[in-house]
Design a protein around this motif. Structure first.
Motif, PDB file in Angstrom:
ATOM      1  N   GLU A   1       2.094   6.330 -10.901  1.00 55.49           N
ATOM      2  CA  GLU A   1       1.125   6.125  -9.820  1.00 55.49           C
ATOM      3  C   GLU A   1      -0.284   6.533 -10.244  1.00 55.49           C
TER       4      GLU A   1
ATOM      5  N   GLN B   1      -1.657   3.899 -12.580  1.00 54.19           N
ATOM      6  CA  GLN B   1      -2.003   2.700 -11.819  1.00 54.19           C
ATOM      7  C   GLN B   1      -3.272   2.928 -11.000  1.00 54.19           C
ATOM      8  N   ASN B   2      -3.326   4.026 -10.279  1.00 52.35           N
ATOM      9  CA  ASN B   2      -4.497   4.314  -9.444  1.00 52.35           C
ATOM     10  C   ASN B   2      -5.772   4.399 -10.275  1.00 52.35           C
TER      11      ASN B   2
ATOM     12  N   ALA C   1      -0.908   1.985  -5.379  1.00 46.67           N
ATOM     13  CA  ALA C   1       0.498   2.305  -5.633  1.00 46.67           C
ATOM     14  C   ALA C   1       1.026   3.243  -4.555  1.00 46.67           C
ATOM     15  N   HIS C   2       2.281   3.089  -4.268  1.00 53.85           N
ATOM     16  CA  HIS C   2       2.968   4.041  -3.393  1.00 53.85           C
ATOM     17  C   HIS C   2       4.434   4.058  -3.791  1.00 53.85           C
ATOM     18  N   ARG C   3       5.221   4.844  -3.111  1.00 56.67           N
ATOM     19  CA  ARG C   3       6.619   5.006  -3.502  1.00 56.67           C
ATOM     20  C   ARG C   3       7.553   4.897  -2.313  1.00 56.67           C
TER      21      ARG C   3
ATOM     22  N   PRO D   1       8.690   3.210  -7.547  1.00 58.83           N
ATOM     23  CA  PRO D   1       7.268   2.909  -7.383  1.00 58.83           C
ATOM     24  C   PRO D   1       7.045   1.477  -6.904  1.00 58.83           C
TER      25      PRO D   1
ATOM     26  N   ALA E   1       3.664  -1.330  -6.325  1.00 64.22           N
ATOM     27  CA  ALA E   1       2.254  -1.536  -6.659  1.00 64.22           C
ATOM     28  C   ALA E   1       1.744  -2.802  -6.006  1.00 64.22           C
TER      29      ALA E   1
END
Length: 95
Positions: A33, A36-37, A43-45, A56, A58
């Motif tokens: 994350e 990616q950020n 991104a989150h989960r 994850p 995206a």
């Protein structure tokens, strides 16, 4: 400024996380994350019922989020038999 890793460097970093199936994978998901950020990817989960593991997700461009998965190893001493190698270290053999 985002740090760009080569595909090999990224693979080495991801493989280095001890994603043993009985343990949490959250340190790896945190790293994914964060990477990616840093590149502007939202991104989150999605947590499992234990809240100790997550998958994850995206968002890149328009459209629906894409899901990823994080593999885990069953590499206890009785299961890992690769000769003289660490399951969390990338080793190139025979090209």
């Amino acid at each position: 400024m985002a740090i760009r890793l080569s595909p090999c460097d990224l693979m080495e970093k991801l493989v280095s996380f001890p994603t043993v199936s009985r343990d949490s994978n959250l340190p790896l998901v945190d790293r994914v994350e964060g990477y990616q950020n840093s590149h502007g990817v939202t991104a989150h989960r999605h947590y499992d019922e234990s809240l100790q593991k997550a998958a994850p997700f995206a968002h890149v461009g328009p459209g629906r989020p894409r899901c990823g998965s994080v593999g885990s190893y069953r590499c206890g001493a009785s299961r890992w038999s690769a000769p003289a190698s660490d399951p969390f270290t990338v080793v190139e053999r025979d090209g």
